[in-house]
Design a protein around this motif. Structure first.
Motif, short mmCIF file in Angstrom:
data_model
loop_
_atom_site.label_atom_id
_atom_site.label_comp_id
_atom_site.label_asym_id
_atom_site.label_seq_id
_atom_site.Cartn_x
_atom_site.Cartn_y
_atom_site.Cartn_z
N PHE A 1 30.77 117.75 28.68
CA PHE A 1 31.72 117.17 29.64
C PHE A 1 33.18 117.20 29.18
O PHE A 1 34.07 116.98 30.00
CB PHE A 1 31.34 115.72 29.94
CG PHE A 1 30.01 115.54 30.58
CD1 PHE A 1 29.85 115.69 31.95
CD2 PHE A 1 28.88 115.24 29.82
CE1 PHE A 1 28.62 115.52 32.55
CE2 PHE A 1 27.64 115.07 30.41
CZ PHE A 1 27.50 115.22 31.78
N GLY A 2 33.40 117.38 27.89
CA GLY A 2 34.78 117.40 27.40
C GLY A 2 35.21 116.10 26.76
O GLY A 2 34.58 115.05 26.92
N LYS A 3 36.32 116.16 26.05
CA LYS A 3 36.80 115.03 25.26
C LYS A 3 37.30 113.87 26.11
O LYS A 3 37.09 112.71 25.79
CB LYS A 3 37.92 115.50 24.31
CG LYS A 3 38.35 114.45 23.31
CD LYS A 3 39.36 115.01 22.34
CE LYS A 3 39.71 114.00 21.25
NZ LYS A 3 40.26 112.74 21.79
N GLU A 4 37.97 114.18 27.22
CA GLU A 4 38.50 113.09 28.06
C GLU A 4 37.37 112.23 28.62
O GLU A 4 37.47 110.99 28.65
CB GLU A 4 39.34 113.67 29.20
CG GLU A 4 40.04 112.60 30.03
CD GLU A 4 40.87 113.18 31.16
OE1 GLU A 4 41.43 112.38 31.94
OE2 GLU A 4 40.96 114.43 31.28
N PHE A 5 36.31 112.86 29.05
CA PHE A 5 35.16 112.13 29.59
C PHE A 5 34.52 111.28 28.49
O PHE A 5 34.09 110.15 28.74
CB PHE A 5 34.14 113.11 30.16
CG PHE A 5 33.12 112.48 31.06
CD1 PHE A 5 33.43 112.18 32.38
CD2 PHE A 5 31.86 112.19 30.58
CE1 PHE A 5 32.48 111.58 33.21
CE2 PHE A 5 30.90 111.60 31.41
CZ PHE A 5 31.21 111.31 32.73
N LEU A 6 34.48 111.80 27.27
CA LEU A 6 33.96 111.03 26.15
C LEU A 6 34.84 109.80 25.89
O LEU A 6 34.34 108.67 25.80
CB LEU A 6 33.90 111.89 24.89
CG LEU A 6 33.62 111.14 23.58
CD1 LEU A 6 32.22 110.55 23.59
CD2 LEU A 6 33.79 112.07 22.38
N ASP A 7 36.14 110.02 25.79
CA ASP A 7 37.05 108.94 25.40
C ASP A 7 37.12 107.81 26.43
O ASP A 7 37.19 106.64 26.05
CB ASP A 7 38.47 109.50 25.19
CG ASP A 7 38.58 110.34 23.93
OD1 ASP A 7 37.67 110.24 23.06
OD2 ASP A 7 39.55 111.11 23.81
N TYR A 8 37.10 108.18 27.72
CA TYR A 8 37.38 107.18 28.75
C TYR A 8 36.18 106.74 29.58
O TYR A 8 36.29 105.81 30.37
CB TYR A 8 38.50 107.66 29.66
CG TYR A 8 39.85 107.51 28.99
CD1 TYR A 8 40.45 106.26 28.86
CD2 TYR A 8 40.49 108.62 28.43
CE1 TYR A 8 41.66 106.12 28.21
CE2 TYR A 8 41.71 108.47 27.78
CZ TYR A 8 42.29 107.22 27.68
OH TYR A 8 43.48 107.06 27.02
N VAL A 9 35.05 107.39 29.41
CA VAL A 9 33.85 106.98 30.15
C VAL A 9 32.72 106.64 29.20
O VAL A 9 32.22 105.51 29.18
CB VAL A 9 33.41 108.09 31.14
CG1 VAL A 9 32.16 107.65 31.90
CG2 VAL A 9 34.53 108.40 32.12
N VAL A 10 32.32 107.60 28.38
CA VAL A 10 31.11 107.41 27.58
C VAL A 10 31.34 106.49 26.38
O VAL A 10 30.53 105.60 26.12
CB VAL A 10 30.55 108.77 27.13
CG1 VAL A 10 29.37 108.58 26.18
CG2 VAL A 10 30.11 109.57 28.35
N ALA A 11 32.43 106.68 25.65
CA ALA A 11 32.67 105.83 24.48
C ALA A 11 32.78 104.36 24.85
O ALA A 11 32.17 103.50 24.18
CB ALA A 11 33.92 106.30 23.74
N PRO A 12 33.50 103.99 25.91
CA PRO A 12 33.50 102.58 26.31
C PRO A 12 32.12 102.08 26.72
O PRO A 12 31.74 100.95 26.43
CB PRO A 12 34.47 102.54 27.50
CG PRO A 12 35.33 103.74 27.34
CD PRO A 12 34.47 104.78 26.69
N PHE A 13 31.35 102.92 27.40
CA PHE A 13 29.99 102.56 27.79
C PHE A 13 29.14 102.28 26.54
O PHE A 13 28.39 101.30 26.49
CB PHE A 13 29.36 103.69 28.61
CG PHE A 13 27.87 103.62 28.73
CD1 PHE A 13 27.27 102.78 29.66
CD2 PHE A 13 27.05 104.39 27.91
CE1 PHE A 13 25.88 102.71 29.77
CE2 PHE A 13 25.67 104.32 28.01
CZ PHE A 13 25.08 103.48 28.95
N VAL A 14 29.26 103.12 25.54
CA VAL A 14 28.52 102.93 24.29
C VAL A 14 28.93 101.63 23.62
O VAL A 14 28.09 100.89 23.07
CB VAL A 14 28.73 104.13 23.34
CG1 VAL A 14 28.21 103.84 21.94
CG2 VAL A 14 28.05 105.38 23.91
N SER A 15 30.22 101.31 23.68
CA SER A 15 30.68 100.03 23.14
C SER A 15 30.10 98.86 23.91
O SER A 15 29.74 97.84 23.34
CB SER A 15 32.21 99.95 23.19
OG SER A 15 32.80 100.86 22.29
N GLY A 16 30.01 99.02 25.24
CA GLY A 16 29.51 97.94 26.07
C GLY A 16 28.02 97.68 25.91
O GLY A 16 27.58 96.53 25.95
#
Length: 441
Positions: A140-155
């Motif tokens: 999906f690319g870095k932007e999707f990781l930084d702003y969608v998936v990484a916060p989800f993983v934190s949550g």
């Protein structure tokens, strides 16, 4: 001699005990603390209902059957809770709720959207196992990781996407690529992304579930199990209150406690289980004046935004009756695998951080602290190579007939995961006891 001893009164242990009791099995639950429920704790404080652990339960059809069996009525989250926010570049931005919305909304940049559209054509990785971060950057690319998936993983995990295994932490996503060669294509075909159920709680909080499960069970509170040994065809339990024997034992504790309990049955498994990392989490409940918040579930904060807050839930918007009239209750999360040291900060230091960040994010100048809770061992981390722990759990169960392991370090970290697993674990116990098959499932 009892038929089954269950060690641990969290949701995993009590759910298994409930199924076995219903099937006519004699069960005793051993709990080292005076309070049941593990990290499922709900407290009324000055008119606020605070969830110290899990805030919600995701109710699918299996969960609904479970609650009917308990004659327990849930309450459902406010429909507005579907709206969630990400803190991005200094402001809260509504998170798109579908692949199409990601393409049409301004949430992602133009290049981020193009990268998302390429996902169905991205080949599989030759690597045997990837971290969530590797998987998402590739597909999906870095932007999707930084702003969608990484916060989800934190949550969900309070975790680090660079360390968590996509295969074990988010198996559903991993299997979409395995089966369909594309996450988006598989999700559209199966309608498999997003919550598969409704968010629920209970009028007096999630502790209601623990109270209901335990009310018809024999639970020995404050009776710590010190040792489990095997003698011929049964198990001996040395406890604070004396010795017990059982035909079967279910260890439903965190892996660190399981490590201690298993040392006389398998030293190698005991040593390995002690290595499982639990991310520490600090939970803060605060009160603000009603009308201070946008409508919705809450927000997550990507680490790249440079804040210490992981996320905030608008608890009194999520479920009615969580705060006095004229006030809103917020539940904040800090710490996790990427910022573990904050859990050891003084209350004053944490409050100072939160005060500054809430002013920046929500423009809130004043708030009242209701409670600060520290979970030094909060959430188990399904890191790269985690499969070895699952293999070890299977191996010790085979080597020690009548021993069963369960808990959120084996079957998923959510309440719903633990309850779903309880059916399978109880069924295996019944089959070991050679009782009527199919009594649970």
């Amino acid at each position: 001699m009892m038929e089954v001893a269950i060690i641990g009164s969290g949701i995993s242990g009590l759910s298994v005990a409930h199924h076995l009791k219903k099937a006519g099995v004699e069960v005793k639950v051993f709990e080292k603390e005076e309070v049941l429920g593990g990290n499922i704790q709900s407290e009324y404080i000055d008119g606020y209902l605070c969830e110290l652990g899990p805030q919600t339960v995701l109710a699918d059809s299996k969960m609904e059957d479970f609650l009917k069996d308990l004659h327990l009525e849930p309450i459902y989250a406010n429909p507005s809770s579907k709206k969630r926010y990400i803190y991005k570049k200094g402001r809260l931005v509504a998170l798109p709720l579908s692949p199409l919305e990601f393409i049409t909304s301004p949430f992602l940049s133009f290049s981020g959207k193009l990268r998302l559209l390429r996902e169905p054509f991205v080949p599989k990785s030759p690597k045997k196992e990837e971290s969530i971060a590797e998987f998402v950057r590739r597909r999906f690319g870095k932007e999707f990781l930084d702003y969608v998936v990484a916060p989800f993983v934190s949550g969900v995990y309070a975790g680090d996407p660079e360390e968590l295994s996509v295969k074990y932490a988010v198996r559903k996503v991993y299997e979409l690529e395995e089966r369909y060669g594309s996450v988006i294509r598989g999700a559209i075909k199966l309608k498999a992304l997003g919550p598969s159920g409704k968010l629920i709680s209970f009028k007096d909080g999630n502790k209601t579930l623990i109270n209901k499960l335990s009310e018809k069970l024999e639970v020995l509170k404050g009776n710590v199990v010190l040792r489990i040994r095997r003698k011929d065809e049964f198990f001996l339990l040395d406890t604070k209150e004396g010795k017990f024997s059982a035909k079967a034992v279910v260890v439903a504790t965190p892996s660190t406690s399981a490590s201690y309990l298993l040392r006389d049955l398998s030293w190698s498994v005991s040593e390995e289980f002690d290595k499982i990392y639990y991310a520490p989490v600090l939970v803060m409940h605060i009160s603000v004046n009603a009308g201070s918040l946008p409508e919705g579930f809450g927000f997550l904060v990507p680490r790249r935004e440079g804040k210490r807050i992981l996320g905030v839930i608008f608890s009194s918007q999520l479920f009615a009756g969580r705060s006095p009239k004229g006030k809103d209750l917020l539940t904040l999360y800090l710490g996790g695998a990427t910022d573990p040291q904050i859990v050891d900060y003084s209350d004053e230091a944490v409050v100072s951080i939160v005060e500054k960040e809430l002013k920046e994010i929500l423009k809130i100048e004043h708030f009242e602290i209701i409670r600060i809770t520290r979970w030094k061992k909060g959430i188990p981390q399904y890191t790269l190579g985690y499969g070895r722990y699952l293999d070890l759990a299977n191996s010790i169960e085979k080597e020690q007939p009548g021993l069963f392991l369960t808990g959120n370090y084996l079957y998923g970290v959510s309440v719903a995961d633990c309850i779903r697993a309880s059916y399978q674990v109880a069924q295996r116990v019944l089959e070991f006891l050679e009782l009527k098959k199919g009594a649970v499932v």
